[in-house]
Each structure stands twice: as structure tokens, then as C-alpha cells.
Design an enzyme around this catalytic site. Sequence first.
Site, mmCIF file in Angstrom:
data_model
loop_
_atom_site.group_PDB
_atom_site.id
_atom_site.type_symbol
_atom_site.label_atom_id
_atom_site.label_comp_id
_atom_site.label_asym_id
_atom_site.label_seq_id
_atom_site.Cartn_x
_atom_site.Cartn_y
_atom_site.Cartn_z
ATOM 1 C CB ILE A 14 8.032 0.671 7.406
ATOM 2 C CG1 ILE A 14 8.935 -0.024 7.971
ATOM 3 C CG2 ILE A 14 6.635 0.549 7.922
ATOM 4 C CD1 ILE A 14 8.905 -1.760 7.945
ATOM 5 C CD GLU A 92 8.706 27.421 7.073
ATOM 6 O OE1 GLU A 92 7.751 27.960 7.101
ATOM 7 O OE2 GLU A 92 8.870 26.830 5.861
ATOM 8 C CD GLU A 140 -0.537 23.569 -2.296
ATOM 9 O OE1 GLU A 140 -1.125 24.251 -3.727
ATOM 10 O OE2 GLU A 140 -0.159 22.309 -2.778
#
Lengths: 184, 184
Positions: A14, A92, A140
Site C-alpha cells: 500500500i 548510533e 539532519e
Amino acid sequence: MSSLEEKTLHSEEIFSGKVISLHVQDVELPNGKQSKREIIKHPGAVAILAVTDENKIVMVEQYRKALERTIVEIPAGKLEKGEQPEVCARRELEEETGYVCENLELLTSFYTSPGFADEIVHVYLAKGLSKKENSAALDEDEFVNLEELTLTEAMKYVEDQKIYDAKTAFAVQYLQLQEAIGSK
Amino acid sequence: MSSLEEKTLHSEEIFSGKVISLHVQDVELPNGKQSKREIIKHPGAVAILAVTDENKIVMVEQYRKALERTIVEIPAGKLEKGEQPEVCARRELEEETGYVCENLELLTSFYTSPGFADEIVHVYLAKGLSKKENSAALDEDEFVNLEELTLTEAMKYVEDQKIYDAKTAFAVQYLQLQEAIGSK
């Protein structure tokens, strides 16, 4: 093959976005009848329970648009295509907190919402932390505030619903368990 | 208002299904720039850590189409419209396991995937269990196998990745913590 298996008869995409995609599937149930399943596909993620030499837990306060509020979480992020979870965890941690770690240990992995999503989170314990002078930058569109909490403070944050997500609740409870075992 | 807040400039509903809906939002970031957020809305859910008088944990094995495999979970289910979580917890426990409980205590609530979904899970501890003769039935597209595990067996299931989802990992660790505290 499990007798509980649901066979895909038809699958339709979808939506395909930058984070998730949505698929609606017609499935055959174990009793031969049919139903529909709504499935979110996600690249998977890592989360890092980073504990400093002073025994503080490194957390990030972050605005979560899905919740329309900020919550305080352990650092986490999505896997990039083909990226190894351990590499992602180090990346991270540095991007979100400026810390690099000497030791990184996989604590556990779990699916977050098996009823509708395939997102898996790999939870790491990071120790031997040191601040890097020129750290990798945040994405960002990512803005976070750093917090360093004692376990007692983190438990209060859980009580006050400032910490309010599954991976961070698990991580705080993990440290409670280690303390309980260690203090026996 | 937090300085981390992201303001919605535009929100579009891409899909509305029987379980989830998908929205794509244009947002203004804290630095004034714009980005897109993909958001899944979910009615919320309950999960029940049900412990029998024999100290067994009541679990359900269930095929999860999103994962294309069966996993073993604590009983859980979606909130119906306007339904109180405690009412939902009693209903789901009975529907999925045939058990009713005397005591039901909210352990915690957490968001499962705050990066893209607003799903919250309320985790209850159920004790004083008894089997009901004529239990409420499962949903017509729901098929589960009942298992009753000791804590040691459940910990082995976590290790073997038969238990592999956030709420159940949390629940097993909760019992480990209670045992560690209790045995001090």
C-alpha cells in the site's frame, strides 16, 4: 511447519516510505477460512544500554512525533541496508551521545509489535565509555538532549512516565536485576 | 512545550484498516527546517502476565504473520473502542486461555515502537487464576496453543528465541527480578 501457520494468498504493498512500508495480505487461516492481515515492514533497529564508569546510564530525550511528546530513551536507531547490528550500535551510540565504547555485548533481541510489524530491536550493553572529540553527527532531522541518570533516577523516570517505551523499560529492569543478583 | 517539538504542517491519512492506520506528516523541525514523518496509529493493547497457583506462567503460542513464524507470548490483545484496559485484560485472558483471575495489577505501560507508532501496551500481573467452564471464545481469525511454563522454562524459551517479543521479554525479566529480590 506449524499447524498455526497462515498462508499468504495475496499481498499488496500500500505504501513504501523512508522508514516503513505497509502491506495488506489475504491469508488462509488454519481452519481454511480467509482473513486480512495489515503488516508493517521495518529495517530493524539497535538500542544501546550505555553505562559510564561512574555507573550512570546514558539516555537521550527525544521528541516522538507518533506520541506528540518527548520521552527519555536509551540511544537507538535503525539499521542501514546491509549494516551489521553491532556496527549500527557503535554508530548510533556515537552519533546520539558522542560516546565510543570499548566493550559491546548483545543482551537480547526482540520484536516490538509482533501483531502488526516485523521490527526487531537488538539491545546491547556498552561499557568502557569515552567521549570522542569530533563525534559523528546526528541525522539532519534528529534532535536530542543528553541525560546521564543513576539507576534510581531512571526508575523514578519509569514511575513518572518520562521513560515510557519497551526497550528502555527492559533496559532499566535489566540493571535492577543485575543489582539484585549482585547484592545477594 | 519542549524545544524539541515538531510542529505538524500537514497530515495525510494513507490507509485506514481494521487494526492500524498510516499517516504521513510534514513537520517543522526545531531548527525551522522541514521533514516527513511516517506514523502508525493503533488502538493500544493489554498484555497479561498470568501466574498460576503452581507458579506456572500462562503463555500462548501464536502464528504472527508479520514475522512469518510462531512465537510464544504472554496473552495480549487490542483495546476495543472505549474499553478500559483492565476490562480488556480480563477479557483477553479469558478468551485466549480460559482463565479468569481474582487479582489483576497494572505492572507498567510502555510504547512499543515510539519511532513510528503510537501503540501502547499495558502490562498486567494476574493471580488467583481459575479455569472457567464455558469460556469466551477467541476471535474468529485467532488460533493459539496454550502453554504453562516455569520461570526456568520461560528463560530457556527466551534463550532459544521461542519467546521473542518485547512485552514477553519484559514479563519474564520481571519475574526474574521478583525472584532475585525475594531470595535475598
